[in-house]
Design a protein around this motif. Sequence first.
Motif, PDB file in Angstrom:
ATOM      1  N   ASP A   1      35.758 -12.878 -38.040  1.00  0.00           N
ATOM      2  CA  ASP A   1      34.378 -12.827 -38.532  1.00  0.00           C
ATOM      3  C   ASP A   1      34.308 -13.101 -40.025  1.00  0.00           C
ATOM      4  O   ASP A   1      33.392 -13.772 -40.514  1.00  0.00           O
ATOM      5  CB  ASP A   1      33.752 -11.464 -38.233  1.00  0.00           C
ATOM      6  CG  ASP A   1      33.400 -11.291 -36.766  1.00  0.00           C
ATOM      7  OD1 ASP A   1      33.140 -10.149 -36.353  1.00  0.00           O
ATOM      8  OD2 ASP A   1      33.381 -12.305 -36.033  1.00  0.00           O
TER       9      ASP A   1
ATOM     10  N   VAL B   1      32.128 -16.154 -41.472  1.00  0.00           N
ATOM     11  CA  VAL B   1      31.005 -15.939 -42.392  1.00  0.00           C
ATOM     12  C   VAL B   1      31.261 -16.653 -43.712  1.00  0.00           C
ATOM     13  O   VAL B   1      30.347 -17.250 -44.298  1.00  0.00           O
ATOM     14  CB  VAL B   1      30.780 -14.429 -42.615  1.00  0.00           C
ATOM     15  CG1 VAL B   1      29.771 -14.188 -43.729  1.00  0.00           C
ATOM     16  CG2 VAL B   1      30.302 -13.777 -41.329  1.00  0.00           C
TER      17      VAL B   1
ATOM     18  N   THR C   1      20.666 -11.887 -42.716  1.00  0.00           N
ATOM     19  CA  THR C   1      19.892 -12.235 -41.523  1.00  0.00           C
ATOM     20  C   THR C   1      19.975 -13.714 -41.224  1.00  0.00           C
ATOM     21  O   THR C   1      20.186 -14.130 -40.075  1.00  0.00           O
ATOM     22  CB  THR C   1      18.418 -11.826 -41.715  1.00  0.00           C
ATOM     23  OG1 THR C   1      18.359 -10.422 -41.964  1.00  0.00           O
ATOM     24  CG2 THR C   1      17.604 -12.159 -40.476  1.00  0.00           C
TER      25      THR C   1
ATOM     26  N   ALA D   1      23.381 -14.527 -39.846  1.00  0.00           N
ATOM     27  CA  ALA D   1      23.541 -14.085 -38.465  1.00  0.00           C
ATOM     28  C   ALA D   1      22.889 -15.076 -37.503  1.00  0.00           C
ATOM     29  O   ALA D   1      23.441 -15.395 -36.442  1.00  0.00           O
ATOM     30  CB  ALA D   1      22.926 -12.692 -38.294  1.00  0.00           C
TER      31      ALA D   1
ATOM     32  N   LEU E   1      25.915 -14.613 -34.676  1.00  0.00           N
ATOM     33  CA  LEU E   1      26.746 -13.418 -34.689  1.00  0.00           C
ATOM     34  C   LEU E   1      25.849 -12.185 -34.781  1.00  0.00           C
ATOM     35  O   LEU E   1      24.752 -12.258 -35.348  1.00  0.00           O
ATOM     36  CB  LEU E   1      27.690 -13.423 -35.900  1.00  0.00           C
ATOM     37  CG  LEU E   1      28.906 -14.350 -35.853  1.00  0.00           C
ATOM     38  CD1 LEU E   1      29.640 -14.300 -37.192  1.00  0.00           C
ATOM     39  CD2 LEU E   1      29.854 -13.944 -34.728  1.00  0.00           C
TER      40      LEU E   1
ATOM     41  N   GLN F   1      24.163  -8.964 -36.228  1.00  0.00           N
ATOM     42  CA  GLN F   1      23.860  -8.628 -37.618  1.00  0.00           C
ATOM     43  C   GLN F   1      24.905  -7.659 -38.192  1.00  0.00           C
ATOM     44  O   GLN F   1      25.323  -7.785 -39.343  1.00  0.00           O
ATOM     45  CB  GLN F   1      22.467  -7.982 -37.705  1.00  0.00           C
ATOM     46  CG  GLN F   1      22.057  -7.548 -39.094  1.00  0.00           C
ATOM     47  CD  GLN F   1      21.529  -8.686 -39.930  1.00  0.00           C
ATOM     48  OE1 GLN F   1      20.858  -9.560 -39.409  1.00  0.00           O
ATOM     49  NE2 GLN F   1      21.831  -8.680 -41.213  1.00  0.00           N
TER      50      GLN F   1
ATOM     51  N   HIS G   1      28.044  -7.352 -37.461  1.00  0.00           N
ATOM     52  CA  HIS G   1      29.296  -8.055 -37.760  1.00  0.00           C
ATOM     53  C   HIS G   1      29.179  -8.820 -39.064  1.00  0.00           C
ATOM     54  O   HIS G   1      30.115  -8.856 -39.878  1.00  0.00           O
ATOM     55  CB  HIS G   1      29.650  -9.015 -36.627  1.00  0.00           C
ATOM     56  CG  HIS G   1      30.062  -8.320 -35.365  1.00  0.00           C
ATOM     57  ND1 HIS G   1      30.760  -8.949 -34.348  1.00  0.00           N
ATOM     58  CD2 HIS G   1      29.880  -7.038 -34.939  1.00  0.00           C
ATOM     59  CE1 HIS G   1      30.985  -8.087 -33.367  1.00  0.00           C
ATOM     60  NE2 HIS G   1      30.453  -6.917 -33.713  1.00  0.00           N
ATOM     61  N   VAL G   2      28.055  -9.442 -39.285  1.00  0.00           N
ATOM     62  CA  VAL G   2      27.831 -10.217 -40.510  1.00  0.00           C
ATOM     63  C   VAL G   2      27.791  -9.281 -41.718  1.00  0.00           C
ATOM     64  O   VAL G   2      28.378  -9.565 -42.768  1.00  0.00           O
ATOM     65  CB  VAL G   2      26.537 -11.042 -40.415  1.00  0.00           C
ATOM     66  CG1 VAL G   2      26.227 -11.713 -41.753  1.00  0.00           C
ATOM     67  CG2 VAL G   2      26.654 -12.093 -39.322  1.00  0.00           C
TER      68      VAL G   2
END
Length: 330
Positions: free
Chosen positions: A10, A14, A27, A30, A35, A37, A39-40
């Motif tokens: 992740d 990102v 947001t 994501a 993914l 939110q 996790h982001v």
Amino acid sequence: MLDVLGLGPDDEHVYRGLLGRPNSTATSLADLLVLPQAHVDTALSRLVEWGLATRSADEQFTAAPPAMALGALISQRRDGLRMAEHALAAFAEEHRAAMTGDSISDLIEVVTGVDAIRHRFLQVQQAARTQVRSFITAPFVALSPDENTAEPVAIGRGVHFRAVLDRAVLAEPGIIDDAIDSLRRGVQLRVADELPMKLVLADADLGLVPLTVTPDGEPGAVLLHRSGLLDALDALFETVWRTAHPLELSGTGGETESTVELGATGPTDLDRRILALLLAGLTDQTAAAQLGLSPRTLHRRLRHLTDMAGVRTRMQLGGHAVRHGWVGPL
């Protein structure tokens, strides 16, 4: 691909999403990366912590330049391997001495108890002819830096001091004032993310390594004389020194929020200390506490410096500060 640097899937996903998309929100990322939110948010926090991304006041994120950010992580991993190699050499020396029947007592003296360690700590510095090198970590076992009476005496007879501070030490009460006093005396200070041990070296002849407490609850240490083991610790210090961040704290200190003014054409001494502490890795709250400022005042001064430098982010401010001599080189 970047898991060898400690990044999870992740984190890498990102970071790739941020590249070329500055000022993205969690947001929007994501949605873009499909993914969750949560996790982001977790990945962004880790990226900011590692210096791979910056966060603005309005919660927008920008990727740090890969050559600089990932290059730093690669250097850390490389340095870690070098440290492991030096540790291997030290272990090999201990094993060789044990197997060949050499008198290890001629090379290593075990010191037990706070008073004994304090005495040996001062003696090692008193025995130095040219230089004293040290790793400083918390908590302080025998005595704190401001109690080190041997340092100014040794400096007075021409001994050169270099010390690497564990970043966590900078949060200790009063340590910044102690560091400023040492810097005034000519001591060179650098900061490392994490040090493997406490250490004091006098020339290439003596080394004191504090250890964990004994089963009886007393602190212990070993005093090392010239040997292959001491050579390994010598090499370890120099390796860490080369990669540590120079700490430069100009000025005399003592300013308060009611007496300091924002510099009109350049940073004040207090501004330079703020930048030095933040570049050394302290949080805003810890830096403000060490300098006797409120977080609000520290943020106000950082906004002023950002405007003065003509940049938008703290990462850009740090680069500008180094390039223009506001703080020491990285």
